[in-house]
Motif scaffolding. Structure first.
Motif, mmCIF file in Angstrom:
data_model
loop_
_atom_site.group_PDB
_atom_site.id
_atom_site.type_symbol
_atom_site.label_atom_id
_atom_site.label_comp_id
_atom_site.label_asym_id
_atom_site.label_seq_id
_atom_site.Cartn_x
_atom_site.Cartn_y
_atom_site.Cartn_z
ATOM 1 N N GLU A 110 0.821 -1.209 0.000
ATOM 2 C CA GLU A 110 0.000 0.000 0.000
ATOM 3 C C GLU A 110 0.855 1.260 0.000
ATOM 4 N N ASP A 111 2.001 1.225 0.688
ATOM 5 C CA ASP A 111 2.864 2.407 0.736
ATOM 6 C C ASP A 111 3.617 2.644 -0.575
ATOM 7 N N ALA A 112 3.514 1.729 -1.537
ATOM 8 C CA ALA A 112 4.179 1.892 -2.831
ATOM 9 C C ALA A 112 3.222 2.360 -3.929
ATOM 10 N N ILE A 113 1.954 2.520 -3.610
ATOM 11 C CA ILE A 113 0.985 2.932 -4.631
ATOM 12 C C ILE A 113 1.289 4.339 -5.143
ATOM 13 N N ALA A 114 1.547 5.288 -4.250
ATOM 14 C CA ALA A 114 1.852 6.662 -4.695
ATOM 15 C C ALA A 114 3.131 6.706 -5.536
ATOM 16 N N PRO A 115 4.240 6.047 -5.122
ATOM 17 C CA PRO A 115 5.416 6.037 -6.000
ATOM 18 C C PRO A 115 5.154 5.346 -7.345
ATOM 19 N N LEU A 116 4.326 4.312 -7.354
ATOM 20 C CA LEU A 116 3.971 3.633 -8.595
ATOM 21 C C LEU A 116 3.240 4.599 -9.528
ATOM 22 N N ILE A 117 2.294 5.351 -8.990
ATOM 23 C CA ILE A 117 1.549 6.322 -9.803
ATOM 24 C C ILE A 117 2.481 7.410 -10.320
ATOM 25 N N ASP A 118 3.416 7.868 -9.488
ATOM 26 C CA ASP A 118 4.391 8.876 -9.929
ATOM 27 C C ASP A 118 5.234 8.333 -11.085
ATOM 28 N N MET A 119 5.687 7.082 -10.954
ATOM 29 C CA MET A 119 6.496 6.472 -12.002
ATOM 30 C C MET A 119 5.686 6.338 -13.292
ATOM 31 N N ALA A 120 4.456 5.869 -13.176
ATOM 32 C CA ALA A 120 3.597 5.701 -14.355
ATOM 33 C C ALA A 120 3.320 7.043 -15.017
ATOM 34 N N THR A 121 3.099 8.078 -14.222
ATOM 35 C CA THR A 121 2.845 9.412 -14.768
ATOM 36 C C THR A 121 4.040 9.891 -15.588
ATOM 37 N N SER A 122 5.245 9.670 -15.079
ATOM 38 C CA SER A 122 6.454 10.071 -15.803
ATOM 39 C C SER A 122 6.608 9.290 -17.107
ATOM 40 N N ILE A 123 6.322 8.003 -17.066
ATOM 41 C CA ILE A 123 6.438 7.167 -18.270
ATOM 42 C C ILE A 123 5.411 7.600 -19.309
ATOM 43 N N LEU A 124 4.178 7.811 -18.868
ATOM 44 C CA LEU A 124 3.119 8.199 -19.800
ATOM 45 C C LEU A 124 3.354 9.604 -20.359
ATOM 46 N N ALA A 125 3.920 10.495 -19.554
ATOM 47 C CA ALA A 125 4.224 11.851 -20.036
ATOM 48 C C ALA A 125 5.295 11.829 -21.123
ATOM 49 N N ALA A 126 6.182 10.845 -21.071
ATOM 50 C CA ALA A 126 7.244 10.721 -22.072
ATOM 51 C C ALA A 126 6.777 9.947 -23.299
ATOM 52 N N SER A 127 5.564 9.399 -23.248
ATOM 53 C CA SER A 127 5.032 8.598 -24.356
ATOM 54 C C SER A 127 4.199 9.467 -25.284
ATOM 55 N N ASP A 128 4.017 8.984 -26.489
ATOM 56 C CA ASP A 128 3.128 9.648 -27.438
ATOM 57 C C ASP A 128 1.687 9.357 -27.007
ATOM 58 N N PRO A 129 0.927 10.381 -26.593
ATOM 59 C CA PRO A 129 -0.438 10.129 -26.086
ATOM 60 C C PRO A 129 -1.365 9.502 -27.119
ATOM 61 N N LEU A 130 -1.081 9.688 -28.388
ATOM 62 C CA LEU A 130 -1.930 9.094 -29.423
ATOM 63 C C LEU A 130 -1.721 7.594 -29.546
ATOM 64 N N GLN A 131 -0.638 7.093 -28.982
ATOM 65 C CA GLN A 131 -0.345 5.668 -29.061
ATOM 66 C C GLN A 131 -1.016 4.870 -27.936
ATOM 67 N N ILE A 132 -1.455 5.537 -26.870
ATOM 68 C CA ILE A 132 -2.076 4.845 -25.738
ATOM 69 C C ILE A 132 -3.542 4.590 -26.072
ATOM 70 N N ARG A 133 -3.903 3.311 -26.195
ATOM 71 C CA ARG A 133 -5.270 2.926 -26.553
ATOM 72 C C ARG A 133 -6.199 2.863 -25.363
ATOM 73 N N ALA A 134 -5.662 2.501 -24.211
ATOM 74 C CA ALA A 134 -6.490 2.376 -23.009
ATOM 75 C C ALA A 134 -5.578 2.459 -21.791
ATOM 76 N N LEU A 135 -6.162 2.920 -20.699
ATOM 77 C CA LEU A 135 -5.430 3.035 -19.441
ATOM 78 C C LEU A 135 -6.348 2.526 -18.344
ATOM 79 N N GLY A 136 -5.838 1.650 -17.505
ATOM 80 C CA GLY A 136 -6.675 1.091 -16.446
ATOM 81 C C GLY A 136 -5.951 1.004 -15.124
ATOM 82 N N LEU A 137 -6.712 1.110 -14.051
ATOM 83 C CA LEU A 137 -6.225 0.903 -12.693
ATOM 84 C C LEU A 137 -6.972 -0.305 -12.149
ATOM 85 N N ASN A 138 -6.244 -1.338 -11.816
ATOM 86 C CA ASN A 138 -6.849 -2.565 -11.312
ATOM 87 C C ASN A 138 -6.455 -2.765 -9.859
ATOM 88 N N THR A 139 -7.434 -3.015 -9.024
ATOM 89 C CA THR A 139 -7.173 -3.263 -7.607
ATOM 90 C C THR A 139 -7.850 -4.557 -7.202
#
Length: 129
Positions: free
Chosen positions: A86-115
């Motif tokens: 649970e204490d790694a969820i915020a760092p995981l989201i930060d990492m994902a945000t950085s990766i997605l920001a560096a990606s071409d947004p037109l290439q992302i077909r779907a984004l999901g959060l699974n719990t």
């Protein structure tokens, strides 16, 4: 999340698993621990440790490794970051945000959060409330 769970009369979470999944074209062989280091998402020590992590794989069509408590799984059509801490969820989201920001947004077909969560109850009667 804890506030919602308290309202549902569940005594405590026994285990939780959180995953962020992005569908799109990815190059697993190019997105190994070294890539995460070059993107400044992890330090040199964490990248080096990832090569020795449980289930490490880095081949043309798949990448799988651990960056501390974050599990990284990459296939040609999906990218996933996951954790059971649970204490790694915020760092995981930060990492994902950085990766997605560096990606071409037109290439992302779907984004999901699974719990997935497993709950502990006091007894069977409490479960059926």
């Amino acid at each position: 999340m804890r506030g919602y769970l308290a309202k549902t009369m569940i005594e405590e979470i026994e285990s939780i698993h959180f995953a962020l999944v992005a569908l799109g074209p990815y190059a697993p062989a190019a997105m190994g621990p070294e890539w995460f280091k070059e993107m400044r998402l992890v330090g040199a020590e964490a990248a080096a440790a990832a090569y020795k992590s449980d289930g490490f794989a880095l081949v043309q069509n798949a990448a799988h490794f651990w960056l501390d408590v974050i599990e990284v799984t990459i296939a040609p059509d999906r990218f996933q970051l996951a954790t059971s801490r649970e204490d790694a969820i915020a760092p995981l989201i930060d990492m994902a945000t950085s990766i997605l920001a560096a990606s071409d947004p037109l290439q992302i077909r779907a984004l999901g959060l699974n719990t997935t969560a497993h709950f502990k109850t006091g007894d069977e009667k409490a479960w059926h409330k």
